[in-house]
Design an enzyme around this catalytic site. Sequence first.
Site: not given
Ligand code: GLA
Length: 734
Positions: A377, A454, A488-489, A491, A537, A559
């Site tokens: 991750d 963030r 692939w996130d 945030n 994600c 999460d």
């Molecule tokens: C998000 C994702 C988590 C993890 C974090 C990493 O919150 O949902 O699963 O990958 O980012 O920063």
Amino acid sequence: MPIKFDKENKIFTLTTKNTRYVFGIMDDRYLVHHFYGKKTAKYALYKPYCVSFSPYRGELGNTKSPDIFPQEYSFFGSGDFRAAALKLRGENGCCATDFTYKSHRISSVPKSGGAGAEIAGIPCGRPDENTRSLSVILTDETTMCELHLIYNVFYEEDVITRGIVLYNYGKAPVKIEKCMSASLDLPSCDYDMVTLWGGHYDERNYQRAPLHHGTQSVCSRRGASSPQYNPFFALCDKKATEDKGEVYGFNFIWSGSFLDEVEVDQTECTRVQIGLGEENFGYLLEPTKKGKPAKKDSSPFCSPHAVLTYSDRGFGKMTRNLHDFTRNHILPERAVSEPHPVVLNTWEACYFNIDEEKLVNFAGESAKVGFDMLVMDDGWFGARSGDRAGLGDWTPNKQKFKNGLGSFIEKVKSKGIRFGIWIEPEMVNPDSDLYRAHPDWALSVPGRQPLLSREQLVLDMANPEVIAYLKDSFKKTFGGLPIDYFKWDANRHICDAFSHALPPERQDEVHFRYMLGVYDLLRWFTVEFPSAQIETCSGGGGRYDLGMMAFGFQIWASDNTWPYSRTWMQRSALLAYPAATMSCHVSNPGDDLRALDFRYKVAVGGMLGYELNVLRMSEEIKKEMARQVKEYKTFEHLVRLGDYRNLASPFLCPYSAYYYTDKENKEFLLSVIEKEGIPAGRTKPLKIREAKPGKTYVDMLSGSRYSGKELKDGLVLPLTGEKFTAALMHLAEE
Ligand code: GLA
């Protein structure tokens, strides 16, 4: 024939296995909606009548007001005072358009704007040999625009998708100020509306509320479909339950800002609309010449597609229609045909604190347990030791991976396990080489510091240079490496939505073009790394939508891995999306075998994975996890491919109960999960309706036998009221 046109009466009929959708052409001009519902139901064609204050065209008599008759699609400013589906600003500044019927086309292989895996870079329902498409073409004399209303009929799944394509054949640009992909006028307002709301860590709460006069809506202004409001919603009759009653299900194949709007009008009818909306959308459509290849920026505008389904057998049938549609026409084929890997993800185990040595040990231990894949991750790249720095710099961190990524992945793989890696391509930290070199590649209003979320900013995915840079950068870092999976996130959400690459008159396009950029990069990943799968994600389930599902094989559901919270989150995701899309991890149970068992029994409702420090787990826990992974693989096919039948919703009952069944109804996976702190008692009879009375079924997990009649009449199971209690049965016909 799924699409018919009755020439004499000028009526279109779209049929699916169990539904019928009817509309017609009135006075060679207007499109009037007549019926959407059960295929065998009797219906009456709409009859015009007169209402005061509702404008009409004199030559057609005073009974045909666009404000009153049920429209197939609605236009701003020309006599319909209800919510418009399309608002265009012409050269003279006026926004009143009056589109009228011109022609139509029925095709078996959908053409422009029809079903394809994509339309103009936007994912849409993938056609099969049964998919049929209808384009109804309308024109507006003043702007000289031509509007194509697209209907794609997915017969087997009882789904119709709708979208629009707009051509500007005038001399000057027009501005699209509001765009909805579908508008549907229903002849009653006696419905409840079901929506899914939430937040980060708290995705997809269930809300059911009666419709009221006026407008009610859910929307996202965040540049992402968002955890706050999911684009899915349903309208149902007041008494509708899981198995009974009428339910209309709606969704949107799009991952960005959206608007779902429902209006109850003066005639007690309901207008339903799904689309890009107006607040975060605008589009300048340049003129194009008929029959000539479109020049840059003068190609037609194509909207994303809305999804419509109808069930006369309650929410259960609506759900199964949407599940089948998503599996058969949205998800990449592999995501359906292949078992999903059971992953060990490093996030909750290590957070940013990772390095080569540690993760190679993780890989070794994970392989011993029987996990299929190690997913590294966040924390592997740039100056990433926390969330303040590094996003945008997609090169491995030299302190953590002294020998580079290639040699690390080789070591992981030598342990006999596949490898996945986390990325967050759309974002940048101000503390990154990328931002220092290109501050104007982040969305930001000139002359003003952009807002952080963030600790990060959003890259301008509407800027082709940014996309090209990202492709190049990922190619350099990942090219030639045997990566099996990308997580692939994304945030944060979009504000300060100014693109330094777009002229002032196109700034309203940022949200729309941003998502086209995201889809472009996602598509590039699927082509560049064809053997890798993508789990999408957004801080968990913040982009739990059909657009993302078209590219990814599953979505990280939240999460929040607390199993009790997951129980209701999973239930509400399953209302609209199949379990194959739902990535569910068992997180740290400590040394508690009972907690492990409970977390596992909750997580097997979707695609199982683990998220814990495998190096710190006791031998006993590792042994049990190994057993679980093996067991899960004996019924994973039911979860991924099966029909979902909800027996007791945790939103309404002290426990959750559901089962998956294969399409032949030979196997069932029954799950009962007690909510936290309930009193001891018994479940209601849990009826497995598809069980065959003459047959015997064996629970493959316990060896117990049950007659088909017993299952059909319903098992009554004890509720212990004790913490971490769940039951799982894998019943197979003998
Ligand atoms: C998000 C994702 C988590 C993890 C974090 C990493 O919150 O949902 O699963 O990958 O980012 O920063």
